[in-house]
Design an enzyme around this catalytic site. Structure first.
Site, PDB file in Angstrom:
ATOM      1  N   GLY A   1       0.830  -1.208   0.000  1.00  0.00           N
ATOM      2  CA  GLY A   1       0.000   0.000   0.000  1.00  0.00           C
ATOM      3  C   GLY A   1       0.858   1.249   0.000  1.00  0.00           C
TER       4      GLY A   1
ATOM      5  N   GLU B   1     -11.347  -0.853  -4.466  1.00  0.00           N
ATOM      6  CA  GLU B   1     -10.527  -0.070  -5.391  1.00  0.00           C
ATOM      7  C   GLU B   1     -10.980  -0.232  -6.828  1.00  0.00           C
ATOM      8  OE1 GLU B   1      -8.948   1.884  -3.800  1.00  0.00           O
ATOM      9  OE2 GLU B   1      -8.531   0.914  -1.891  1.00  0.00           O
TER      10      GLU B   1
HETATM   11  C1  BEZ Z   1      -3.017   2.147  -1.472  1.00  0.00           C
HETATM   12  O1  BEZ Z   1      -1.875   1.850  -1.577  1.00  0.00           O
HETATM   13  O2  BEZ Z   1      -3.480   2.503  -0.456  1.00  0.00           O
HETATM   14  C2  BEZ Z   1      -3.828   2.067  -2.666  1.00  0.00           C
HETATM   15  C3  BEZ Z   1      -3.516   2.869  -3.703  1.00  0.00           C
HETATM   16  C4  BEZ Z   1      -4.267   2.792  -4.832  1.00  0.00           C
HETATM   17  C5  BEZ Z   1      -5.326   1.905  -4.900  1.00  0.00           C
HETATM   18  C6  BEZ Z   1      -5.597   1.107  -3.858  1.00  0.00           C
HETATM   19  C7  BEZ Z   1      -4.865   1.190  -2.715  1.00  0.00           C
END
Ligand code: BEZ
Length: 178
Positions: free
Chosen positions: A10, A88
């Site tokens: 993440g 997402e």
């Molecule tokens: C994240 O790393 O938090 C993240 C970034 C983009 C899409 C989903 C999660």
């Protein structure tokens, strides 16, 4: 790289809000990518009528991005991935990255990247235009600027520099203090 990796990386809201149980959490760097607030958010930090801006990764051979890798229980991985895919779904696709931990370990991880081909991509704009959108946008997950400031805080706590995030946060703060 073949089978499903054991780790999920993440670099945005997953840093402070993974939303799932983990066996291990390890911070680290991924080489060859930079974090940018270039993805539109019609479903979390904005609405379809007034999208917020959230992060994605752009390839850059000279860059590296700091984030957090999580290792869930193996039997929970598929279920967690299905939940994250739903969370997402606004334009992100899976990608594989190698996370370099401070002790030299290299973790094979899955992450989410929104490419310029997806329908919500907002891309680069002048700083004031991006800052105005982030200062104003609001969605089911809350204020767009709260997302930016939470990321700024998480990076500061980790001592991880990201000039793009710092510059945007200063610009948004200047607007809301006006
Ligand atoms: C994240 O790393 O938090 C993240 C970034 C983009 C899409 C989903 C999660």
């Amino acid at each position: 790289m073949s089978e499903q990796p054991a780790w999920i990386f993440g670099y945005g809201s997953l840093i402070w809000n993974p939303g799932f149980e983990v066996l291990e959490r390890r911070a680290g760097w991924v080489h060859g990518w930079m974090r940018r607030f270039y993805q539109g958010s019609p479903d979390h930090r904005g609405t379809p009528e007034d999208m917020g801006r959230v992060v994605t990764l752009l390839p850059d051979a000279h860059a590296q991005v700091w984030g957090v890798a999580y290792r869930p229980a193996p039997h929970e991985l598929a279920h967690i991935m299905a939940r994250l895919d739903h969370r997402e779904q606004g334009g992100y696709a899976h990608a594989r990255v190698r996370v370099h931990a401070p002790d030299g370990a290299v973790l094979d991880a899955l992450t989410y990247i929104a490419t310029p081909q997806n329908p919500y991509y907002l891309g680069d704009r002048p700083l004031d235009v991006m800052a105005q959108r982030i200062a104003r946008a609001y969605g089911p997950s809350g204020l767009n600027r709260a997302y930016l400031f939470a990321l700024e805080d998480a990076l500061a706590q980790a001592g991880a520099q990201d000039e793009h995030v710092t510059t945007l946060a200063h610009a948004v703060r200047a607007l809301i203090d006006e």
